[in-house]
Design a protein around this motif. Structure first.
Motif, PDB file in Angstrom:
ATOM      1  N   ALA A  86     -13.332 -22.025  12.001  1.00  0.00           N
ATOM      2  CA  ALA A  86     -14.564 -21.642  12.704  1.00  0.00           C
ATOM      3  C   ALA A  86     -14.866 -20.157  12.550  1.00  0.00           C
ATOM      4  CB  ALA A  86     -14.449 -21.993  14.182  1.00  0.00           C
ATOM      5  N   GLN A  87     -16.150 -19.844  12.609  1.00  0.00           N
ATOM      6  CA  GLN A  87     -16.608 -18.462  12.722  1.00  0.00           C
ATOM      7  C   GLN A  87     -16.699 -18.161  14.213  1.00  0.00           C
ATOM      8  OE1 GLN A  87     -17.246 -16.482   9.938  1.00  0.00           O
ATOM      9  NE2 GLN A  87     -17.347 -14.764  11.362  1.00  0.00           N
ATOM     10  N   ILE A  88     -15.967 -17.163  14.677  1.00  0.00           N
ATOM     11  CA  ILE A  88     -15.840 -16.920  16.109  1.00  0.00           C
ATOM     12  C   ILE A  88     -16.399 -15.547  16.478  1.00  0.00           C
ATOM     13  CG2 ILE A  88     -14.234 -16.761  18.055  1.00  0.00           C
ATOM     14  CD1 ILE A  88     -12.386 -18.655  16.627  1.00  0.00           C
ATOM     15  N   THR A  89     -17.135 -15.516  17.591  1.00  0.00           N
ATOM     16  CA  THR A  89     -17.652 -14.272  18.150  1.00  0.00           C
ATOM     17  C   THR A  89     -17.014 -14.046  19.509  1.00  0.00           C
ATOM     18  OG1 THR A  89     -19.790 -14.483  17.028  1.00  0.00           O
ATOM     19  CG2 THR A  89     -19.721 -13.082  18.981  1.00  0.00           C
ATOM     20  N   GLY A  90     -16.526 -12.834  19.732  1.00  0.00           N
ATOM     21  CA  GLY A  90     -16.025 -12.445  21.042  1.00  0.00           C
ATOM     22  C   GLY A  90     -16.979 -11.433  21.658  1.00  0.00           C
ATOM     23  N   LEU A  91     -17.478 -11.719  22.846  1.00  0.00           N
ATOM     24  CA  LEU A  91     -18.459 -10.846  23.504  1.00  0.00           C
ATOM     25  C   LEU A  91     -17.903 -10.362  24.835  1.00  0.00           C
ATOM     26  CD1 LEU A  91     -22.266 -11.231  23.745  1.00  0.00           C
ATOM     27  CD2 LEU A  91     -20.966 -11.024  25.883  1.00  0.00           C
ATOM     28  N   ASP A  92     -18.054  -9.071  25.106  1.00  0.00           N
ATOM     29  CA  ASP A  92     -17.574  -8.524  26.372  1.00  0.00           C
ATOM     30  C   ASP A  92     -18.397  -7.299  26.744  1.00  0.00           C
ATOM     31  OD1 ASP A  92     -14.891  -9.105  28.091  1.00  0.00           O
ATOM     32  OD2 ASP A  92     -15.429  -6.989  28.264  1.00  0.00           O
TER      33      ASP A  92
END
Length: 307
Positions: A161-167
């Motif tokens: 998977a292509q994963i995005t982490g947002l914070d």
């Protein structure tokens, strides 16, 4: 479903509140609690002090500049004290200590082995997630990803998977990006942004994951984040939430003065405990979610978009 936890202050709770209202005493109490956590971590083989010293020795200026969005406006609920840090998550100290703190806090969820508590908690969440979702999500976003522990765990179970982490914390994200380089990962993108207003296009993701964030939110923000998750999910996509379980017997039987101490570092805990998560998700446009206990004090909620 609202909880039946008794939050009416008793004599002990009122005494604790009176102590916490005196700032020098509150600071002392927070310091002592922090020292106890550090000792617990060191006892189970998590070398908190050494790890923090190693991170402090780096020059983080370029890391922060690379990840920080200077145009971002922080919501009022976020600019407050969290977890005994005066500036909450907007500090290097919080960013450097969060990994060790997670291991310490989760060490006593199960009896043994204590140093595997955090890993077992994440595994219990992912076991439910994999059994609830057919197929392999190709695009995943981890909202409130912190320093990336939950994001890296998602990457391990969905390596394609292509994963995005947002914070919201650029300090957390700088550490997350550094960990990405250490692990030589290439399928993770870090975004400094608000979970309630991501700026991401409609129907972009197959899976939105929220790990241990909702209990740190006022209800108004939770409603906004659920609506945003619904917007950025594709038809048939899933929202997965892992967090404290207000229905747990542990919390129901917990003395109110202990809850008062807990709430001194978790300012929105009452709002989280009183929120009907099932109804909130339905109002946001999801199908009726499944709610499953995944530890003695945590639950996993899976909600799907129609289609």
């Amino acid at each position: 479903m609202s909880t039946t936890i008794n939050t009416t202050p008793d004599v002990a709770s009122r005494f604790v509140n009176s102590i916490l209202a005196i700032k020098p005493l509150a600071n002392l109490a927070k310091h002592q609690a922090r020292q106890m956590m550090i000792k617990r971590a060191e006892k189970i083989g998590v070398f908190w002090t050494k790890e923090v010293q190693q991170l402090q020795a780096r020059d983080w200026a370029s890391d922060l500049a690379q990840i920080q969005n200077p145009q971002l406006n922080y919501p009022d609920y976020y600019v407050t004290s969290f977890h005994a840090y005066e500036t909450g998550n907007l500090s290097w100290q919080a960013a450097f200590e969060v990994e060790s703190a997670a291991h310490a806090v989760h060490s006593r969820i199960w009896q043994k082995p204590e140093n595997q508590g955090d890993a077992k908690l994440r595994q219990s969440f992912h076991d439910i997630l994999k059994n609830s979702i057919s197929g392999q999500p190709q695009d995943i976003i981890d909202l409130g990803c912190s320093v990336g522990m939950s994001t890296f765990a998602l990457q391990a179970i969905y390596p394609q998977a292509q994963i995005t982490g947002l914070d919201l914390s650029p300090y957390f994200l700088a550490v997350a990006n550094y960990r990405t380089q250490q692990r030589r990962l290439t399928h993770i993108n870090w975004v400094h942004g608000q979970a309630e207003s991501t700026g991401i296009a409609d129907a972009t993701f197959d899976l939105v994951s929220i790990f241990l964030m909702c209990h740190e939110l006022p209800q108004s923000a939770t409603h906004q984040i659920f609506a945003e998750a619904r917007r950025i999910l594709r038809p048939g996509g899933h929202l997965a939430i892992m967090d404290m379980n207000p229905q747990s017997e542990i919390y129901k039987k917990m003395p109110t003065y202990i809850l008062t101490l807990l709430k001194s570092t978790e300012p929105y805990l009452d709002e989280y405990f009183s929120l009907d998560m099932e109804q909130a998700l339905i109002q946001a446009g999801f199908q009726t979610p499944t709610i499953t206990s995944n530890s003695p004090r945590h639950r996993t909620i899976i909600a799907q978009v129609s289609g």
